[in-house]
Design a protein around this motif. Structure first.
Motif, short mmCIF file in Angstrom:
data_model
loop_
_atom_site.label_atom_id
_atom_site.label_comp_id
_atom_site.label_asym_id
_atom_site.label_seq_id
_atom_site.Cartn_x
_atom_site.Cartn_y
_atom_site.Cartn_z
N VAL A 80 -31.33 -38.85 10.25
CA VAL A 80 -32.16 -38.84 9.04
C VAL A 80 -33.25 -37.80 9.19
CG1 VAL A 80 -33.79 -40.18 7.65
CG2 VAL A 80 -31.68 -41.23 8.48
N THR A 81 -33.37 -36.97 8.16
CA THR A 81 -34.46 -36.00 8.10
C THR A 81 -35.11 -36.13 6.73
OG1 THR A 81 -32.97 -34.29 7.27
CG2 THR A 81 -33.31 -34.37 9.66
N SER A 82 -36.33 -35.66 6.64
CA SER A 82 -37.01 -35.68 5.35
C SER A 82 -36.33 -34.68 4.43
CB SER A 82 -38.48 -35.33 5.51
OG SER A 82 -39.11 -35.34 4.25
N PRO A 83 -35.90 -35.11 3.25
CA PRO A 83 -35.21 -34.19 2.35
C PRO A 83 -36.15 -33.37 1.48
CG PRO A 83 -35.15 -36.40 1.46
CD PRO A 83 -35.88 -36.49 2.79
N THR A 84 -37.41 -33.21 1.88
CA THR A 84 -38.40 -32.55 1.05
C THR A 84 -37.93 -31.21 0.50
OG1 THR A 84 -40.19 -33.65 2.22
CG2 THR A 84 -40.77 -31.68 0.99
N PHE A 85 -37.26 -30.40 1.31
CA PHE A 85 -36.89 -29.07 0.85
C PHE A 85 -35.50 -29.02 0.22
CE2 PHE A 85 -40.20 -28.42 3.99
CZ PHE A 85 -41.12 -27.77 3.19
N VAL A 86 -34.68 -30.04 0.45
CA VAL A 86 -33.36 -30.07 -0.17
C VAL A 86 -33.29 -31.14 -1.26
CG1 VAL A 86 -32.09 -29.11 1.78
CG2 VAL A 86 -32.43 -31.57 1.62
N LEU A 87 -34.31 -31.95 -1.39
CA LEU A 87 -34.46 -33.01 -2.39
C LEU A 87 -33.59 -34.24 -2.15
CD1 LEU A 87 -34.76 -30.94 -5.68
CD2 LEU A 87 -36.58 -31.66 -4.13
N ILE A 88 -32.30 -34.04 -1.82
CA ILE A 88 -31.41 -35.18 -1.64
C ILE A 88 -30.59 -34.99 -0.38
CG2 ILE A 88 -29.49 -36.50 -2.60
CD1 ILE A 88 -30.38 -35.44 -5.39
N ASN A 89 -30.60 -35.99 0.50
CA ASN A 89 -29.71 -36.03 1.66
C ASN A 89 -28.76 -37.20 1.47
OD1 ASN A 89 -30.73 -33.88 3.16
ND2 ASN A 89 -32.19 -35.15 4.27
N GLU A 90 -27.57 -37.05 1.98
CA GLU A 90 -26.61 -38.14 1.99
C GLU A 90 -26.20 -38.41 3.42
OE1 GLU A 90 -23.44 -37.12 -0.70
OE2 GLU A 90 -24.55 -37.94 -2.39
N TYR A 91 -26.17 -39.68 3.79
CA TYR A 91 -25.80 -40.09 5.13
C TYR A 91 -24.49 -40.87 5.05
CZ TYR A 91 -30.72 -39.01 5.40
OH TYR A 91 -31.93 -38.39 5.27
N ARG A 92 -23.56 -40.52 5.91
CA ARG A 92 -22.23 -41.13 5.90
C ARG A 92 -22.18 -42.33 6.85
NH1 ARG A 92 -19.07 -38.06 8.89
NH2 ARG A 92 -20.91 -37.19 9.82
N ARG A 93 -21.29 -43.22 6.54
CA ARG A 93 -20.99 -44.35 7.41
C ARG A 93 -19.51 -44.27 7.74
NH1 ARG A 93 -22.76 -50.26 5.36
NH2 ARG A 93 -21.09 -49.91 3.90
N GLY A 94 -19.06 -44.98 8.76
CA GLY A 94 -17.67 -44.92 9.21
C GLY A 94 -16.64 -45.26 8.16
N ASP A 95 -17.01 -46.04 7.14
CA ASP A 95 -16.06 -46.42 6.09
C ASP A 95 -16.08 -45.44 4.91
OD1 ASP A 95 -18.47 -46.98 4.85
OD2 ASP A 95 -18.08 -49.12 4.60
N ASP A 96 -16.68 -44.27 5.11
CA ASP A 96 -16.78 -43.21 4.10
C ASP A 96 -17.76 -43.50 2.98
OD1 ASP A 96 -15.12 -41.38 5.35
OD2 ASP A 96 -13.31 -42.16 4.37
N SER A 97 -18.49 -44.61 3.04
CA SER A 97 -19.52 -44.82 2.02
C SER A 97 -20.74 -43.98 2.37
CB SER A 97 -19.87 -46.32 1.90
OG SER A 97 -20.30 -46.83 3.14
N ARG A 98 -21.63 -43.80 1.40
CA ARG A 98 -22.79 -42.93 1.57
C ARG A 98 -24.06 -43.66 1.18
NH1 ARG A 98 -19.90 -39.02 -2.13
NH2 ARG A 98 -21.27 -40.11 -3.52
N LEU A 99 -25.13 -43.31 1.88
CA LEU A 99 -26.49 -43.72 1.55
C LEU A 99 -27.19 -42.46 1.06
CD1 LEU A 99 -28.95 -45.82 1.86
CD2 LEU A 99 -29.34 -44.66 4.03
N SER A 100 -27.71 -42.48 -0.16
CA SER A 100 -28.42 -41.32 -0.70
C SER A 100 -29.92 -41.49 -0.46
CB SER A 100 -28.15 -41.18 -2.20
OG SER A 100 -26.79 -40.95 -2.42
N HIS A 101 -30.56 -40.40 -0.05
CA HIS A 101 -31.99 -40.38 0.26
C HIS A 101 -32.62 -39.26 -0.57
CE1 HIS A 101 -35.16 -39.51 3.67
NE2 HIS A 101 -35.70 -40.11 2.61
N ILE A 102 -33.42 -39.66 -1.54
CA ILE A 102 -34.04 -38.71 -2.47
C ILE A 102 -35.52 -38.60 -2.15
CG2 ILE A 102 -34.55 -38.22 -4.89
CD1 ILE A 102 -32.16 -40.12 -5.55
#
Length: 182
Positions: A80-102
């Motif tokens: 996890v990194t701060s998405p300040t400069f990209v606005l949105i980060n997505e983190y993957r899990r082993g089942d291919d689902s995603r957590l969005s971080h805005i």
């Protein structure tokens, strides 16, 4: 208890006020960045698809540290990194689902957030964490878990969680149990 000594009042046994808690609110202090992250892990373990977590607070309040814990508890394979400069980060899990971080700090308001695809992210099957949600107030659904983080001292933070809606009231009850045993 206050006593007058000379001409000055002296207070004994002074304690910080206890928070007023109800089923929709929880307040506590974290005493280190590590503890803040661990508290985030407990929340991340409970997240379900479609959950919306809003993290408000000043710069340095611990929003990204708490998010790092959320992602770890959720099972993220990505750092996890701060998405300040990209606005949105997505983190993957082993089942291919995603957590969005805005990170809405640099987003100009609700209209710009919607233009960037906020509605689609909120409709996505994964949980969503929004830092600086107050900047997008008009676009954020009313049902959510709102977490206010505040700097108290160098390593100490105050957190206030407020649940809005039945799903988030259940989530807060489960979090209270998982994090504090009651």
């Amino acid at each position: 208890m206050e006593t007058v000594v000379g001409r000055r009042p002296v207070t004994y046994n002074r304690r910080a006020p206890m928070p007023i808690l109800d089923e929709r609110t929880l307040e506590f202090h974290s005493h280190s960045a590590e503890q803040t992250e661990r508290l985030g892990v407990r929340l991340g373990e409970l997240l379900q698809p479609g959950d919306l977590i809003c993290l408000a607070g000043d710069l340095g309040a611990g929003k990204t540290v708490f998010t790092r814990g959320i992602a770890r508890g959720w099972g993220s394979l990505d750092p996890v990194t701060s998405p300040t400069f990209v606005l949105i980060n997505e983190y993957r899990r082993g089942d291919d689902s995603r957590l969005s971080h805005i990170d809405a700090f640099r987003i100009g308001g609700a209209r710009e957030a919607l233009d960037l695809g906020l509605r689609e992210l909120l409709d996505d099957p994964g949980p969503v964490v929004v830092e600086w949600p107050e900047r997008l107030a008009e676009a954020i659904p009313s049902q959510r878990l709102w977490i206010q983080l505040a700097w108290v001292e160098d390593s100490r933070r105050h957190l206030r969680l407020e649940a809005s809606g039945p799903r988030y009231e259940r989530l807060l009850r489960a979090y209270r149990q998982a994090a504090f045993g009651g």
